[in-house]
Design an enzyme around this catalytic site. Structure first.
Site, short mmCIF file in Angstrom:
data_model
loop_
_atom_site.label_atom_id
_atom_site.label_comp_id
_atom_site.label_asym_id
_atom_site.label_seq_id
_atom_site.Cartn_x
_atom_site.Cartn_y
_atom_site.Cartn_z
N ASP A 163 0.82 -1.21 0.00
CA ASP A 163 0.00 0.00 0.00
C ASP A 163 0.86 1.27 0.00
O ASP A 163 0.53 2.26 -0.64
CB ASP A 163 -0.93 0.03 1.22
CG ASP A 163 -2.21 -0.78 0.99
OD1 ASP A 163 -2.28 -1.49 -0.03
OD2 ASP A 163 -3.13 -0.70 1.83
N ASN A 189 -4.68 -1.95 -4.58
CA ASN A 189 -5.95 -1.96 -3.85
C ASN A 189 -5.80 -1.12 -2.58
O ASN A 189 -6.35 -1.43 -1.54
CB ASN A 189 -6.34 -3.41 -3.51
CG ASN A 189 -7.78 -3.50 -3.02
OD1 ASN A 189 -8.54 -2.53 -3.11
ND2 ASN A 189 -8.14 -4.64 -2.46
N SER A 210 -16.34 4.81 10.86
CA SER A 210 -14.88 4.73 11.11
C SER A 210 -14.30 6.05 11.61
O SER A 210 -13.23 6.49 11.18
CB SER A 210 -14.15 4.31 9.81
OG SER A 210 -14.69 3.14 9.27
N ASP A 239 -11.10 -2.52 11.09
CA ASP A 239 -9.99 -3.42 10.72
C ASP A 239 -9.66 -4.37 11.87
O ASP A 239 -9.61 -5.59 11.69
CB ASP A 239 -8.75 -2.62 10.32
CG ASP A 239 -8.96 -1.80 9.05
OD1 ASP A 239 -10.06 -1.88 8.46
OD2 ASP A 239 -8.03 -1.05 8.66
N GLU A 247 -11.29 -5.19 1.22
CA GLU A 247 -10.49 -6.00 0.31
C GLU A 247 -11.31 -7.12 -0.34
O GLU A 247 -11.01 -7.60 -1.42
CB GLU A 247 -9.30 -6.60 1.06
CG GLU A 247 -8.13 -5.63 1.24
CD GLU A 247 -8.35 -4.52 2.24
OE1 GLU A 247 -9.51 -4.22 2.59
OE2 GLU A 247 -7.35 -3.92 2.67
N ARG A 269 -15.99 -8.84 3.53
CA ARG A 269 -15.41 -9.46 4.73
C ARG A 269 -16.46 -10.13 5.61
O ARG A 269 -16.12 -11.06 6.36
CB ARG A 269 -14.63 -8.41 5.54
CG ARG A 269 -13.33 -8.01 4.88
CD ARG A 269 -12.60 -6.92 5.62
NE ARG A 269 -11.22 -6.84 5.16
CZ ARG A 269 -10.36 -5.88 5.49
NH1 ARG A 269 -10.76 -4.89 6.29
NH2 ARG A 269 -9.13 -5.88 5.03
N HIS A 321 -5.35 -9.44 3.15
CA HIS A 321 -4.30 -9.59 4.16
C HIS A 321 -4.85 -9.90 5.55
O HIS A 321 -4.30 -10.70 6.30
CB HIS A 321 -3.44 -8.33 4.20
CG HIS A 321 -4.22 -7.05 4.37
ND1 HIS A 321 -3.81 -6.00 5.15
CD2 HIS A 321 -5.42 -6.65 3.87
CE1 HIS A 321 -4.70 -5.03 5.12
NE2 HIS A 321 -5.68 -5.39 4.33
N ARG A 322 -5.98 -9.25 5.90
CA ARG A 322 -6.50 -9.45 7.27
C ARG A 322 -7.12 -10.84 7.45
O ARG A 322 -7.09 -11.39 8.55
CB ARG A 322 -7.48 -8.35 7.66
CG ARG A 322 -6.83 -6.99 7.64
CD ARG A 322 -7.47 -5.93 8.48
NE ARG A 322 -6.88 -4.65 8.11
CZ ARG A 322 -5.67 -4.23 8.50
NH1 ARG A 322 -4.95 -4.95 9.32
NH2 ARG A 322 -5.19 -3.07 8.07
N LYS A 337 0.16 -6.52 1.58
CA LYS A 337 -0.56 -5.24 1.47
C LYS A 337 -0.17 -4.31 2.63
O LYS A 337 0.00 -3.12 2.44
CB LYS A 337 -2.08 -5.47 1.46
CG LYS A 337 -2.88 -4.20 1.20
CD LYS A 337 -4.37 -4.48 1.02
CE LYS A 337 -5.14 -3.29 0.48
NZ LYS A 337 -5.43 -2.23 1.44
O1 LIG Z 1 -8.30 6.26 6.68
C1 LIG Z 1 -7.71 5.18 6.82
O2 LIG Z 1 -6.47 5.13 6.92
C2 LIG Z 1 -8.50 3.94 6.86
C3 LIG Z 1 -9.85 4.00 7.13
C4 LIG Z 1 -10.69 2.78 7.27
O3 LIG Z 1 -11.50 2.68 6.12
P1 LIG Z 1 -13.07 3.14 6.08
O4 LIG Z 1 -13.12 4.55 6.50
O5 LIG Z 1 -13.41 2.91 4.65
O6 LIG Z 1 -13.79 2.23 7.03
C5 LIG Z 1 -9.85 1.51 7.41
O7 LIG Z 1 -10.66 0.38 7.23
C6 LIG Z 1 -8.72 1.49 6.41
O8 LIG Z 1 -7.95 0.32 6.52
C7 LIG Z 1 -7.79 2.66 6.64
C1 LIG Z 2 -9.64 -1.73 4.53
C2 LIG Z 2 -8.32 -1.76 4.46
O1 LIG Z 2 -7.56 -1.13 3.54
P1 LIG Z 2 -7.77 0.15 2.59
O2 LIG Z 2 -6.83 1.17 3.13
O3 LIG Z 2 -7.40 -0.31 1.23
O4 LIG Z 2 -9.20 0.59 2.70
C3 LIG Z 2 -7.55 -2.58 5.43
O5 LIG Z 2 -6.31 -2.40 5.50
O6 LIG Z 2 -8.12 -3.38 6.18
#
Ligand SMILES: O=C(O)C1=C[C@@H](OP(=O)(O)O)[C@@H](O)[C@H](O)C1
Ligand SMILES: C=C(OP(=O)(O)O)C(=O)O
Length: 428
Positions: free
Chosen positions: A49, A94, A198, A314, A342, A345, A386-387, A412
């Site tokens: 990433d 991704n 989130s 996550d 990803e 889930r 990955h998770r 990832k």
């Molecule tokens: O802003 C970030 O760094 C993230 C926000 C979350 O996504 P969502 O806001 O889509 O839930 C999380 O799942 C992702 O792994 C990273």
């Molecule tokens: C949702 C995830 O990744 P992304 O940053 O691609 O959204 C993750 O890392 O669990």
């Protein structure tokens, strides 16, 4: 296809120095690239990433140097917006934390860019972000399907103003517009519609913006006011916290089969919401100790819990496989957006938990897990997630081996995951 079989583990213990947070690494890189001055980022995550973000910055002409182990990056900011005369195509895999923030930053830059990614990226919605940017008069075109990447962005100077953004699918859309807002020529107000999901990730965004000199007026996460015509300022040195989501697997392992495991690089003042995964383990019965630069967990008898985990989607996946070792059922609620990550889930988790013997109810936005008396050996599909791979390693903390399909999908966010996990383990 490559598989990895983990033999039953009798005990885990030790200390893990966490790799840098994915969320913070990609935000810090983008803000450092836009800032005035040179930033030295340390404990940068080295994973797919982050490579996608670095490759995009390279293509945009940003100058930086990386240490041999890729954890220290010295980056010279462009002091404004990106400038690139020729049309560019940027492949972002991704990586949500590259695709979403770059979409907004490029929409306000002097560029003509096509953003592409892996097939799954084309199934992950981005319409709420594009709708918000269009209200600022951005020029963004869907190249395949409405509301999904790939996108063509013809960036230009934008004036700002009041917009609304739907926060109900991903917080990354709000993160993206917040980070772009200071680069507009005028002030802006961003009003949230729908329930913001989130939320703690917005705190990461605001904290990082503040470190780079931009203060946002946050009206209780309902609206945000950002002054226009600003420049991000390099903070000089920037240390990336350890990845709290990556910590969850080790902390859970300790709760199930410790010994004690201590993770360093995060602690009670960390900015990542996922540190509160440790509270979930405590609620299940584990013993948790918090320091300023560590969290440690020690085993205890675990019991099932029933909670809303919208704030930590996550790390909440790790609760699902920890639940296999608890007395009584566990419910993980309000995680609808697991379906657009990803993989789907909720569906993937339900399918694979059933393979090891759990009884699972999969709701539209929740999962209810009743553990079996004994776990069964299974070959776990990981769906390029990955998770899924990391969560299911916990099954080996039983009398049963577990086979993980495509273990390298951890690249990832955590390429060395299985080496670190094994280094803590004593086999039965
Ligand atoms: O802003 C970030 O760094 C993230 C926000 C979350 O996504 P969502 O806001 O889509 O839930 C999380 O799942 C992702 O792994 C990273
Ligand atoms: C949702 C995830 O990744 P992304 O940053 O691609 O959204 C993750 O890392 O669990």
């Amino acid at each position: 296809m490559k598989t990895l079989t983990l033999e039953p583990i009798a005990k885990v213990e030790g200390v893990v120095h966490l790799p840098g947070s994915k969320s913070i690494s990609n935000r810090a890189l983008l803000l450092a690239a836009l800032a005035k001055g040179t930033t030295r980022i340390t404990n940068l995550l080295d994973s797919d990433d982050v490579s996608h973000m670095l490759n995009a910055l390279t293509a945009l002409g940003v100058q930086f140097s990386l240490s041999a182990d890729k954890t220290v990056c010295e980056i010279k900011g462009v002091a404004g917006v990106f400038q690139h005369k020729e049309p560019l195509e940027l492949f972002l895999g991704n990586a949500g934390t590259a695709m979403r923030p770059l979409t907004a930053a490029l929409a306000v830059s002097n560029v003509d860019v096509t953003l592409t990614g892996e097939p799954r990226m084309y199934e992950r919605p981005i319409g709420h972000l594009v709708d918000a940017l269009l209200q600022w008069n951005a020029d963004i075109e869907y190249l395949q399907h409405k509301d999904y990447p790939p996108l063509r962005i013809r960036g230009k100077a934008l004036a700002g103003g009041k917009i609304s953004i739907d926060g109900s699918v991903s917080s990354q859309f709000l993160t993206a517009v917040l980070m772009a807002a200071p680069l507009l020529s005028g002030d802006s107000e961003i009003v949230i519609s729908g329930e913001l999901v989130s939320k703690p990730y917005i705190d990461i965004t605001l904290a990082l913006m503040a470190r780079f000199g931009v203060v946002v007026d946050n009206n209780n996460y309902q609206s945000f006011v950002v002054k226009g015509n600003q420049q991000y300022q390099s903070p000089g040195d920037f240390l990336v916290e350890g990845d709290a989501s990556s910590a969850s697997y080790f902390l859970a392992a300790a709760a199930i089969k410790g010994g004690t495991i201590k993770v360093t690089g995060i602690g009670k003042n960390a900015v990542q919401g996922d540190i509160h995964f440790a509270d979930a383990l405590e609620a299940m019965g584990a013993t948790v100790d918090w320091g300023y630069d560590y969290i440690s967990v020690t085993r205890n008898q675990l019991k099932g819990i029933d909670r809303d985990y919208n704030a930590i989607p996550d790390a909440a996946m790790t609760i699902a496989t920890t639940a296999l070792f608890a007395q009584g059922p566990t419910a993980i609620r309000n995680v609808y957006n697991w379906r657009v990550k990803e993989t789907d889930r909720l569906n993937a988790m339900a399918t694979e938990l059933r393979k090891v013997g759990a009884e699972v109810e999969e709701g539209e936005d929740y999962i209810l897990i009743t553990p079996p008396t004994t776990l069964k050996h299974a070959s776990i599909a990981t769906y390029n997630d990955h998770r899924m791979a990391m969560c299911f390693s916990l099954v080996a903390l039983s009398n049963t081996a577990v086979t993980i399909e495509d273990p390298d999908c951890t690249r990832k966010t955590f390429p060395q995951y299985f080496e670190v996990f094994s280094s803590l383990s004593t086999l039965a």
